[in-house]
Design a protein around this motif. Structure first.
Motif, mmCIF file in Angstrom:
data_model
loop_
_atom_site.group_PDB
_atom_site.id
_atom_site.type_symbol
_atom_site.label_atom_id
_atom_site.label_comp_id
_atom_site.label_asym_id
_atom_site.label_seq_id
_atom_site.Cartn_x
_atom_site.Cartn_y
_atom_site.Cartn_z
ATOM 1 N N HIS A 160 36.113 48.059 47.996
ATOM 2 C CA HIS A 160 36.174 48.201 46.539
ATOM 3 C C HIS A 160 37.614 48.554 46.149
ATOM 4 C CE1 HIS A 160 31.655 48.703 45.833
ATOM 5 N NE2 HIS A 160 31.770 48.672 47.146
ATOM 6 N N GLU A 161 38.049 48.037 45.004
ATOM 7 C CA GLU A 161 39.393 48.408 44.537
ATOM 8 C C GLU A 161 39.304 49.753 43.807
ATOM 9 O OE1 GLU A 161 39.952 48.176 40.938
ATOM 10 O OE2 GLU A 161 37.773 48.124 41.326
ATOM 11 N N HIS A 162 40.432 50.244 43.276
ATOM 12 C CA HIS A 162 40.451 51.621 42.788
ATOM 13 C C HIS A 162 39.596 51.876 41.541
ATOM 14 C CE1 HIS A 162 42.898 53.992 45.522
ATOM 15 N NE2 HIS A 162 43.693 52.954 45.670
ATOM 16 N N GLY A 164 36.725 50.849 41.372
ATOM 17 C CA GLY A 164 35.402 51.001 41.974
ATOM 18 C C GLY A 164 34.659 49.695 42.196
ATOM 19 N N PHE A 165 35.280 48.561 41.829
ATOM 20 C CA PHE A 165 34.587 47.276 41.922
ATOM 21 C C PHE A 165 34.785 46.635 43.287
ATOM 22 C CE2 PHE A 165 35.348 48.051 37.482
ATOM 23 C CZ PHE A 165 34.156 47.674 36.877
ATOM 24 N N MET A 166 33.702 46.072 43.803
ATOM 25 C CA MET A 166 33.796 45.294 45.038
ATOM 26 C C MET A 166 34.726 44.111 44.796
ATOM 27 S SD MET A 166 32.929 44.821 48.113
ATOM 28 C CE MET A 166 31.396 45.150 48.916
ATOM 29 N N GLY A 168 37.112 40.648 46.501
ATOM 30 C CA GLY A 168 37.151 39.654 47.582
ATOM 31 C C GLY A 168 35.867 38.861 47.739
ATOM 32 N N ILE A 169 35.103 38.695 46.655
ATOM 33 C CA ILE A 169 33.855 37.936 46.764
ATOM 34 C C ILE A 169 34.102 36.459 46.473
ATOM 35 C CG2 ILE A 169 31.474 37.706 45.978
ATOM 36 C CD1 ILE A 169 31.738 40.662 44.984
ATOM 37 N N SER A 170 34.760 36.194 45.321
ATOM 38 C CA SER A 170 34.949 34.776 44.988
ATOM 39 C C SER A 170 36.353 34.297 45.327
ATOM 40 C CB SER A 170 34.625 34.505 43.514
ATOM 41 O OG SER A 170 34.950 35.590 42.684
ATOM 42 N N HIS A 305 37.183 39.616 32.960
ATOM 43 C CA HIS A 305 38.263 39.268 33.902
ATOM 44 C C HIS A 305 37.893 38.063 34.771
ATOM 45 C CE1 HIS A 305 41.476 39.626 36.785
ATOM 46 N NE2 HIS A 305 40.670 39.978 37.765
ATOM 47 N N LEU A 306 36.672 38.081 35.274
ATOM 48 C CA LEU A 306 36.229 37.016 36.169
ATOM 49 C C LEU A 306 36.201 35.659 35.456
ATOM 50 C CD1 LEU A 306 35.154 37.699 39.064
ATOM 51 C CD2 LEU A 306 32.906 37.100 38.229
ATOM 52 N N ARG A 307 35.773 35.693 34.183
ATOM 53 C CA ARG A 307 35.607 34.451 33.440
ATOM 54 C C ARG A 307 36.951 33.934 32.919
ATOM 55 N NH1 ARG A 307 30.593 33.591 29.161
ATOM 56 N NH2 ARG A 307 30.814 31.329 29.019
HETATM 57 FE FE1 N7H Z 1 41.230 39.923 39.773
HETATM 58 N N1 N7H Z 1 39.360 44.348 40.213
HETATM 59 O O1 N7H Z 1 39.291 44.704 41.359
HETATM 60 O O2 N7H Z 1 39.084 45.027 39.233
HETATM 61 N N2 N7H Z 1 39.401 40.642 40.300
HETATM 62 N N3 N7H Z 1 41.966 41.807 39.682
HETATM 63 N N4 N7H Z 1 43.091 39.198 39.400
HETATM 64 N N5 N7H Z 1 40.549 38.046 40.011
HETATM 65 C C1 N7H Z 1 38.318 39.897 40.643
HETATM 66 O O3 N7H Z 1 34.910 37.982 42.587
HETATM 67 C C2 N7H Z 1 41.274 42.979 39.806
HETATM 68 C C3 N7H Z 1 44.206 39.920 39.157
HETATM 69 C C4 N7H Z 1 41.274 36.886 39.840
HETATM 70 O O4 N7H Z 1 36.473 32.982 41.011
HETATM 71 C C5 N7H Z 1 37.227 40.754 40.934
HETATM 72 O O5 N7H Z 1 36.081 38.510 44.362
HETATM 73 C C6 N7H Z 1 42.172 44.101 39.595
HETATM 74 C C7 N7H Z 1 45.302 39.055 38.810
HETATM 75 C C8 N7H Z 1 40.464 35.726 40.165
HETATM 76 O O6 N7H Z 1 35.117 34.018 39.665
HETATM 77 C C9 N7H Z 1 37.654 42.029 40.778
HETATM 78 C C10 N7H Z 1 43.403 43.563 39.376
HETATM 79 C C11 N7H Z 1 44.810 37.777 38.838
HETATM 80 C C12 N7H Z 1 39.217 36.216 40.520
HETATM 81 C C13 N7H Z 1 39.049 41.963 40.381
HETATM 82 C C14 N7H Z 1 43.259 42.136 39.432
HETATM 83 C C15 N7H Z 1 43.416 37.883 39.233
HETATM 84 C C16 N7H Z 1 39.298 37.671 40.415
HETATM 85 C C17 N7H Z 1 35.818 40.344 41.329
HETATM 86 C C18 N7H Z 1 44.699 44.246 39.115
HETATM 87 C C19 N7H Z 1 45.496 36.486 38.562
HETATM 88 C C20 N7H Z 1 38.000 35.392 40.952
HETATM 89 C C21 N7H Z 1 35.695 40.208 42.819
HETATM 90 C C22 N7H Z 1 44.960 45.474 39.449
HETATM 91 C C23 N7H Z 1 46.480 36.334 37.692
HETATM 92 C C24 N7H Z 1 37.336 34.776 39.778
HETATM 93 C C25 N7H Z 1 35.547 38.788 43.274
HETATM 94 C C26 N7H Z 1 36.219 33.867 40.185
HETATM 95 C C27 N7H Z 1 38.251 38.527 40.702
HETATM 96 C C28 N7H Z 1 39.891 43.039 40.091
HETATM 97 C C29 N7H Z 1 44.297 41.286 39.249
HETATM 98 C C30 N7H Z 1 42.580 36.808 39.410
HETATM 99 C C31 N7H Z 1 36.758 43.245 40.997
HETATM 100 C C32 N7H Z 1 41.873 45.578 39.605
HETATM 101 C C33 N7H Z 1 46.722 39.512 38.471
HETATM 102 C C34 N7H Z 1 40.907 34.276 40.134
#
Ligand code: N7H
Length: 450
Positions: A160-162, A164-166, A168-170, A305-307
Motif C-alpha cells: 500500500h502507498e502512504h 493507504g491504498f493498495m 500496483g494492481i493495474s 485518479h484511476l479513471r
Molecule cells: Fe497513480 N496512490 O497510490 O494513491 N495510482 N498514483 N499515478 N496511477 C493508481 O490500479 C498514486 C501517479 C496511474 O490502469 C492506484 O494499480 C499516488 C502519476 C495509472 O486503471 C493508486 C500517486 C501518474 C494508474 C495510485 C500517483 C499515475 C494508477 C491504483 C502520487 C501518471 C492505473 C492501484 C503520489 C501521470 C490506472 C492500481 C488504471 C493507479 C496512487 C501518481 C498514473 C492507489 C499516491 C503521477 C495509469
C-alpha cells in the motif's frame, strides 16, 4: 517473443523488492566509467528473465539508466527521438507538468545528474553492500548527486502507498511478454514501452532497441492533511458510519478502495474479497448496462485518479496510445503521532514521505507527461460528459505552476454528482525528478562500454 535476457528487469515486470535505492550519479571520468561499465557493472545488471522465477532472482537486483546529460558526457551523440528526454524534466516543469519549481529538490533542479542506479533487495544491508560493490568497481568515476531510499510500508500496509491504498494492481499487458493477460487488462504493443519494437513508429538508432524511457518523480504525500480532508468532507450515506463515509470519499477520489477493490464494481462498500481476486479486481471499464457512461457517476466519478489516468471505455475506441508501466515504491517513514495529532505533515526533511514514482514508456510526451498534463491536470477530461470532471483530486494541479490552487472535481458525492467538493490544497507535492533512458544489456555492452 521479446528478448527477455536483453531487456532490463524493472521495465516489464518491476523489481518488486521491499527496499529500492535510487542512486543518482554524476560521471566525473567518462573513459574510466565506460571501461568499468562493461567489465564490472554489466554482469550485475538484472535482465527481465532473471526476475521471472524466484530461484533465478539475484539477492540485489540492479538496473541502470542515463539522462540526456549523461549520454552527452559519455559522447553518445545519437538522437533517441524523444524531445522530453533530450530537454530533461526541468524543462517540462512549469509549462507541461504544472509543478511549482520552488518545491523541487535541488539535485533535480540542477544539471549534474547523469544517471541513476536502481538497487532493489529485501534488506537495506544488501542494498548498501551492492552500492559499495558498484562504487568500488567504478573506481571513483562517478560521484553521488542525490539518493532516495524507497521502502515498502510495514506490516499489513505492505504493497500500500502512504495514503493507504493498495498499489500496483493495474498495469497493461504487453504482447510478447504477458502470455495470459488477466481479465480487464488491456493488451498493448511492446513498442509503446520498448523502443524499436512493434508499435514504436519513431526512427531510433539501432542500438536503442529494447530500451525504455524511465520517468522518475519524487512525489511527496501529505498524509495527515489528506486524512483530515476526508474526515472534514465525509460523505453522508445513512447506511455508513462516519469513518466509512470518510473512507468512501477517499475511495471515490482514487477509484479504488484502500483494499484495492475498484469502486466501479464496489461503489458503496469495500469488498476485500474482490480486491484480492486478480481475476476480478481489474475487470471493469466504467460502462454498465442500463447506465449512460456520459452521465453515470454512481459507480465511479469521472475525476477519480484511476479513471483520469486510464479512462478505459470512456474513450471510443479505447485508447491504445497513452499508457505507462508503473514500477514505483513508497519512500519515507510512517506518519508520527505528532503529525496525526496536528493533522499536519512535519517540515523535518527526515519525515518526508511519498512515492518514488517510476513510469516506463517509449515516448514520454505520449506517456507520463501526457497523462499528467492532458488528462490529470485538465479539468475538461474526459470530454463529452454531462458535467465537467475537474482535475485529478490526487495528482492533478491546475497546470499554473503554483501549488495549492483550489481544485473543484465534480462527481465525488454519489448522491449529488453536480456537487463540487473543493480541495484547497495539494495532497501530492512534486519534489521533481528526471527523465532517463534504460538501455538494453547489449547496448550497455556495445554502445556504452569501452
Ligand atoms: Fe497513480 N496512490 O497510490 O494513491 N495510482 N498514483 N499515478 N496511477 C493508481 O490500479 C498514486 C501517479 C496511474 O490502469 C492506484 O494499480 C499516488 C502519476 C495509472 O486503471 C493508486 C500517486 C501518474 C494508474 C495510485 C500517483 C499515475 C494508477 C491504483 C502520487 C501518471 C492505473 C492501484 C503520489 C501521470 C490506472 C492500481 C488504471 C493507479 C496512487 C501518481 C498514473 C492507489 C499516491 C503521477 C495509469
Amino acid at each position: 517473443g521479446l528478448n527477455l535476457t536483453d531487456i532490463q528487469g524493472d521495465i516489464l515486470i518491476g523489481m518488486k523488492k521491499n527496499k529500492e535505492l535510487f542512486f543518482f550519479f554524476n560521471i566525473v571520468n567518462s573513459t574510466l566509467f565506460r571501461t568499468q561499465l562493461g567489465s564490472g557493472i554489466l554482469p550485475l545488471i538484472t535482465p527481465t528473465s532473471q526476475l521471472l522465477a524466484v530461484d533465478t532472482q539475484p539477492t540485489t537486483a540492479v538496473n541502470i539508466a542515463f539522462s540526456q546529460r549523461g549520454l552527452d558526457t559519455l559522447g553518445i551523440t545519437d538522437d533517441l527521438g524523444d524531445t522530453s528526454f533530450s530537454n530533461g524534466q526541468l524543462d517540462n516543469v512549469a509549462s507541461i507538468l504544472g509543478d511549482e519549481t520552488s518545491n523541487w529538490e535541488s539535485a533535480f533542479a540542477g544539471t549534474s545528474i547523469h544517471g541513476v542506479f536502481l538497487l532493489a533487495s529485501d534488506t537495506l544491508d544488501n542494498v548498501n553492500a551492492t552500492l559499495l560493490q558498484v562504487q568500488n568497481i567504478l573506481e571513483g568515476s562517478i560521484t553521488e548527486v542525490y539518493s532516495l531510499q524507497g521502502e515498502a510500508r510495514p506490516g499489513d500496509q505492505q504493497g500500500h502507498e502512504h495514503f493507504g491504498f493498495m498499489d500496483g494492481i493495474s498495469n497493461p499487458a504487453v504482447t510478447g511478454f504477458a502470455l495470459s493477460p488477466l481479465p480487464g487488462q488491456q493488451v498493448l504493443d511492446p513498442g509503446l514501452f520498448l523502443l524499436g519494437e512493434t508499435g514504436d513508429t519513431v526512427t531510433r538508432p539501432a542500438w536503442a532497441k529494447d530500451g525504455s524511457f524511465l520517468a522518475f518523480r519524487q512525489l511527496q504525500q501529505r498524509v495527515p492533511e489528506f486524512n483530515k480532508f476526508l474526515v472534514d468532507n465525509a460523505l453522508s450515506n445513512p447506511n455508513l458510519t462516519a469513518d466509512q463515509n470518510a473512507e468512501l470519499l477517499g475511495a471515490r477520489m482514487m477509484g479504488r478502495w484502500k483494499s484495492g477493490a475498484p469502486v466501479d464494481l464496489a461503489p458503496t462498500v469495500d469488498d476485500p474479497v474482490l480486491a484480492a481476486d486478480p481475476q476480478r479486481n481489474n475487470n471493469f471499464n466504467y460502462s454498465h448496462p442500463g447506465f449512460d457512461i456520459t452521465t453515470d457517476q454512481t459507480h465511479c466519478p469521472f475525476s477519480a485518479h484511476l479513471r483520469k489516468t486510464n479512462p478505459r471505455a470512456g474513450l471510443t475506441p479505447e485508447n491504445t496510445a497513452n499508457h505507462i508501466i508503473r514500477a514505483g515504491i513508497p519512500y519515507g517513514p510512517e506518519v508520527t503521532d505528532a503529525e496525526s495529532a496536528s493533522n499536519t505533515s512535519s517540515t523535518d526533511p527526515s519525515l518526508e514521505r511519498g512515492l518514488a514514482f517510476v513510469a516506463y514508456q517509449s515516448d514520454i510526451s505520449n506517456g507520463f507527461a501526457f497523462l499528467q498534463q492532458i488528462w490529470a491536470n485538465n479539468a475538461k477530461f474526459p470530454g463529452g460528459k454531462a458535467s465537467e470532471p475537474g482535475v485529478d483530486p490526487i495528482i492533478g494541479t491546475d497546470g499554473s505552476g503554483i501549488a495549492d490552487v483550489a481544485r473543484t472535481p465534480s462527481g465525488l458525492d454519489p448522491d449529488d454528482p453536480t456537487r463540487i467538493i473543493t480541495i484547497e490544497q495539494d495532497f501530492v507535492v512534486s519534489r521533481g525528478g528526471e527523465y532517463f533512458f534504460s538501455p538494453s544489456l547489449s547496448a550497455i555492452q556495445n554502445t556504452f562500454a569501452l
